[in-house]
Design a protein around this motif. Sequence first.
Motif, PDB file in Angstrom:
ATOM      1  N   ASN A   1     -16.688 -34.457  16.211  1.00 31.47           N
ATOM      2  CA  ASN A   1     -15.698 -33.642  15.825  1.00 31.47           C
ATOM      3  C   ASN A   1     -16.284 -32.300  16.517  1.00 31.47           C
ATOM      4  O   ASN A   1     -17.454 -31.966  16.974  1.00 31.47           O
ATOM      5  CB  ASN A   1     -15.155 -33.436  14.683  1.00 31.47           C
ATOM      6  CG  ASN A   1     -16.254 -32.913  13.570  1.00 31.47           C
ATOM      7  OD1 ASN A   1     -17.158 -32.238  13.941  1.00 31.47           O
ATOM      8  ND2 ASN A   1     -16.215 -33.464  12.481  1.00 31.47           N
ATOM      9  N   THR A   2     -15.314 -31.195  16.581  1.00 32.89           N
ATOM     10  CA  THR A   2     -15.545 -29.964  17.085  1.00 32.89           C
ATOM     11  C   THR A   2     -16.900 -29.236  16.398  1.00 32.89           C
ATOM     12  O   THR A   2     -17.762 -28.698  17.245  1.00 32.89           O
ATOM     13  CB  THR A   2     -14.370 -28.972  17.115  1.00 32.89           C
ATOM     14  OG1 THR A   2     -13.462 -29.257  17.937  1.00 32.89           O
ATOM     15  CG2 THR A   2     -14.691 -27.657  17.408  1.00 32.89           C
ATOM     16  N   GLU A   3     -16.891 -29.221  15.040  1.00 29.39           N
ATOM     17  CA  GLU A   3     -17.977 -28.591  14.390  1.00 29.39           C
ATOM     18  C   GLU A   3     -19.373 -29.183  14.839  1.00 29.39           C
ATOM     19  O   GLU A   3     -20.253 -28.555  15.196  1.00 29.39           O
ATOM     20  CB  GLU A   3     -17.753 -28.774  12.788  1.00 29.39           C
ATOM     21  CG  GLU A   3     -18.845 -28.200  11.777  1.00 29.39           C
ATOM     22  CD  GLU A   3     -18.418 -28.226  10.521  1.00 29.39           C
ATOM     23  OE1 GLU A   3     -19.134 -29.247  10.084  1.00 29.39           O
ATOM     24  OE2 GLU A   3     -17.714 -27.397   9.839  1.00 29.39           O
ATOM     25  N   HIS A   4     -19.387 -30.460  15.018  1.00 27.45           N
ATOM     26  CA  HIS A   4     -20.855 -31.110  15.121  1.00 27.45           C
ATOM     27  C   HIS A   4     -20.920 -30.895  16.530  1.00 27.45           C
ATOM     28  O   HIS A   4     -22.284 -30.733  16.996  1.00 27.45           O
ATOM     29  CB  HIS A   4     -20.515 -32.748  14.880  1.00 27.45           C
ATOM     30  CG  HIS A   4     -20.433 -32.976  13.289  1.00 27.45           C
ATOM     31  ND1 HIS A   4     -19.989 -34.073  12.959  1.00 27.45           N
ATOM     32  CD2 HIS A   4     -20.917 -32.298  12.390  1.00 27.45           C
ATOM     33  CE1 HIS A   4     -20.061 -34.306  11.799  1.00 27.45           C
ATOM     34  NE2 HIS A   4     -20.547 -33.263  11.301  1.00 27.45           N
ATOM     35  N   ILE A   5     -20.132 -30.795  17.518  1.00 25.15           N
ATOM     36  CA  ILE A   5     -20.479 -30.495  18.859  1.00 25.15           C
ATOM     37  C   ILE A   5     -20.961 -29.177  19.295  1.00 25.15           C
ATOM     38  O   ILE A   5     -22.043 -28.898  20.010  1.00 25.15           O
ATOM     39  CB  ILE A   5     -19.171 -30.804  19.641  1.00 25.15           C
ATOM     40  CG1 ILE A   5     -18.911 -32.178  19.853  1.00 25.15           C
ATOM     41  CG2 ILE A   5     -19.344 -30.380  21.060  1.00 25.15           C
ATOM     42  CD1 ILE A   5     -19.954 -33.207  20.281  1.00 25.15           C
ATOM     43  N   TYR A   6     -20.127 -28.175  18.477  1.00 29.94           N
ATOM     44  CA  TYR A   6     -20.669 -26.873  18.616  1.00 29.94           C
ATOM     45  C   TYR A   6     -22.192 -26.724  17.962  1.00 29.94           C
ATOM     46  O   TYR A   6     -22.917 -26.055  18.448  1.00 29.94           O
ATOM     47  CB  TYR A   6     -19.719 -25.962  17.679  1.00 29.94           C
ATOM     48  CG  TYR A   6     -20.146 -24.446  17.632  1.00 29.94           C
ATOM     49  CD1 TYR A   6     -20.234 -23.803  18.936  1.00 29.94           C
ATOM     50  CD2 TYR A   6     -20.497 -24.027  16.419  1.00 29.94           C
ATOM     51  CE1 TYR A   6     -20.715 -22.613  18.784  1.00 29.94           C
ATOM     52  CE2 TYR A   6     -20.951 -22.648  16.365  1.00 29.94           C
ATOM     53  CZ  TYR A   6     -20.911 -21.907  17.764  1.00 29.94           C
ATOM     54  OH  TYR A   6     -21.275 -20.605  17.756  1.00 29.94           O
ATOM     55  N   GLU A   7     -22.679 -27.549  16.874  1.00 29.83           N
ATOM     56  CA  GLU A   7     -24.068 -27.515  16.452  1.00 29.83           C
ATOM     57  C   GLU A   7     -25.062 -28.044  17.511  1.00 29.83           C
ATOM     58  O   GLU A   7     -26.078 -27.346  17.514  1.00 29.83           O
ATOM     59  CB  GLU A   7     -24.091 -28.176  14.878  1.00 29.83           C
ATOM     60  CG  GLU A   7     -23.409 -27.419  13.925  1.00 29.83           C
ATOM     61  CD  GLU A   7     -23.935 -26.159  13.719  1.00 29.83           C
ATOM     62  OE1 GLU A   7     -25.138 -25.914  13.623  1.00 29.83           O
ATOM     63  OE2 GLU A   7     -23.169 -25.342  13.379  1.00 29.83           O
ATOM     64  N   LYS A   8     -24.575 -29.109  18.255  1.00 30.63           N
ATOM     65  CA  LYS A   8     -25.523 -29.479  19.364  1.00 30.63           C
ATOM     66  C   LYS A   8     -25.738 -28.651  20.171  1.00 30.63           C
ATOM     67  O   LYS A   8     -26.749 -28.286  21.020  1.00 30.63           O
ATOM     68  CB  LYS A   8     -24.938 -30.980  19.854  1.00 30.63           C
ATOM     69  CG  LYS A   8     -24.998 -31.820  18.700  1.00 30.63           C
ATOM     70  CD  LYS A   8     -24.627 -33.423  18.917  1.00 30.63           C
ATOM     71  CE  LYS A   8     -24.386 -34.472  17.972  1.00 30.63           C
ATOM     72  NZ  LYS A   8     -25.884 -34.593  17.498  1.00 30.63           N
ATOM     73  N   PHE A   9     -24.632 -27.929  20.641  1.00 31.19           N
ATOM     74  CA  PHE A   9     -24.405 -26.870  21.717  1.00 31.19           C
ATOM     75  C   PHE A   9     -25.446 -25.727  21.227  1.00 31.19           C
ATOM     76  O   PHE A   9     -26.176 -25.270  22.172  1.00 31.19           O
ATOM     77  CB  PHE A   9     -22.873 -26.458  22.095  1.00 31.19           C
ATOM     78  CG  PHE A   9     -22.819 -25.282  22.711  1.00 31.19           C
ATOM     79  CD1 PHE A   9     -23.223 -25.591  24.244  1.00 31.19           C
ATOM     80  CD2 PHE A   9     -22.698 -23.832  22.688  1.00 31.19           C
ATOM     81  CE1 PHE A   9     -23.245 -24.474  25.259  1.00 31.19           C
ATOM     82  CE2 PHE A   9     -22.815 -22.997  23.547  1.00 31.19           C
ATOM     83  CZ  PHE A   9     -23.044 -23.161  24.805  1.00 31.19           C
TER      84      PHE A   9
END
Length: 294
Positions: free
Chosen positions: A129-137
Amino acid sequence: MIEELKTFIAVVDKKSFTKAAIAINISQPSVSLHISNLENYFHTRLIERSNKQRNIFITAQGDLLYKRAKQILSVLEETKEELLQSDQSPCGTLRIGASMTIGEFLLPSILSEFMKSYPNIKLDMTIENTEHIYEKFKNRDIDIALIEGTVPVENYIYHNFYKDSMVIVAPVSFQYDKGAELKTSLSNQTWIHREKGSGTGENLNIFLNSYGISPKNLITLGSNYAIKEAVKNHMGISFISSLVVDESVKHKEVKIIPLKNQYYRYFSYLIHENNLPKAVELFLERLHKNGGNI
């Protein structure tokens, strides 16, 4: 210094000297020596150790070095790949993170064409989901983030690349008063939505609040496919990307409740800087060519 930085990253990721040693295949004394070398070099404590509980705590200085170390190693790897590649045959590794709707319904066709054009570029894909992808970014675990929700404004480049249509989807047997206001027709219904941190879930909440719709019940599911199947099987209604349900609508498995005004949202990509690896530049060209509709 490079090996010490790799060891430090492993210790922070694993939160353990022992687990870090196993992960990078060196001895635990070597891990301790690498951390000590870094602390001596930077003249600061990077990790606090608790002998009784065998826990470790990353200091503020350690947290800063962790972020910088990932940037340094990423740049070194990109430089190595660029030095090895030729203009005729681009190579390297493209690390993409995509939120669920983009990764499941939009990205496959774009990546298929990309892989045909650049067979020597390796793909490392993450779909969450967006939140997890943002953290990885933010942690530089991925080179480019493709997201559908809002994220905090920070030091990165943000660009919209796709205009997505959102629709209300219901079981084919769903009855409603077509002459009534949307609030009246769709309140007191069971709504199916995505988990916290999802861009689709965020848009559902915005939609419900903007129309003053009060659900009777909310069911949370972790994927677009699960939501589509739940609606199909008369568990409730939902507000979701048309990309998810177009085929099911064609096969009359679900139906769309029409809106007076079409509701849109934007898919966006995030990149860290303008001086991009060649693989990222080539992917962005393909994304704008094949995926962009704005």
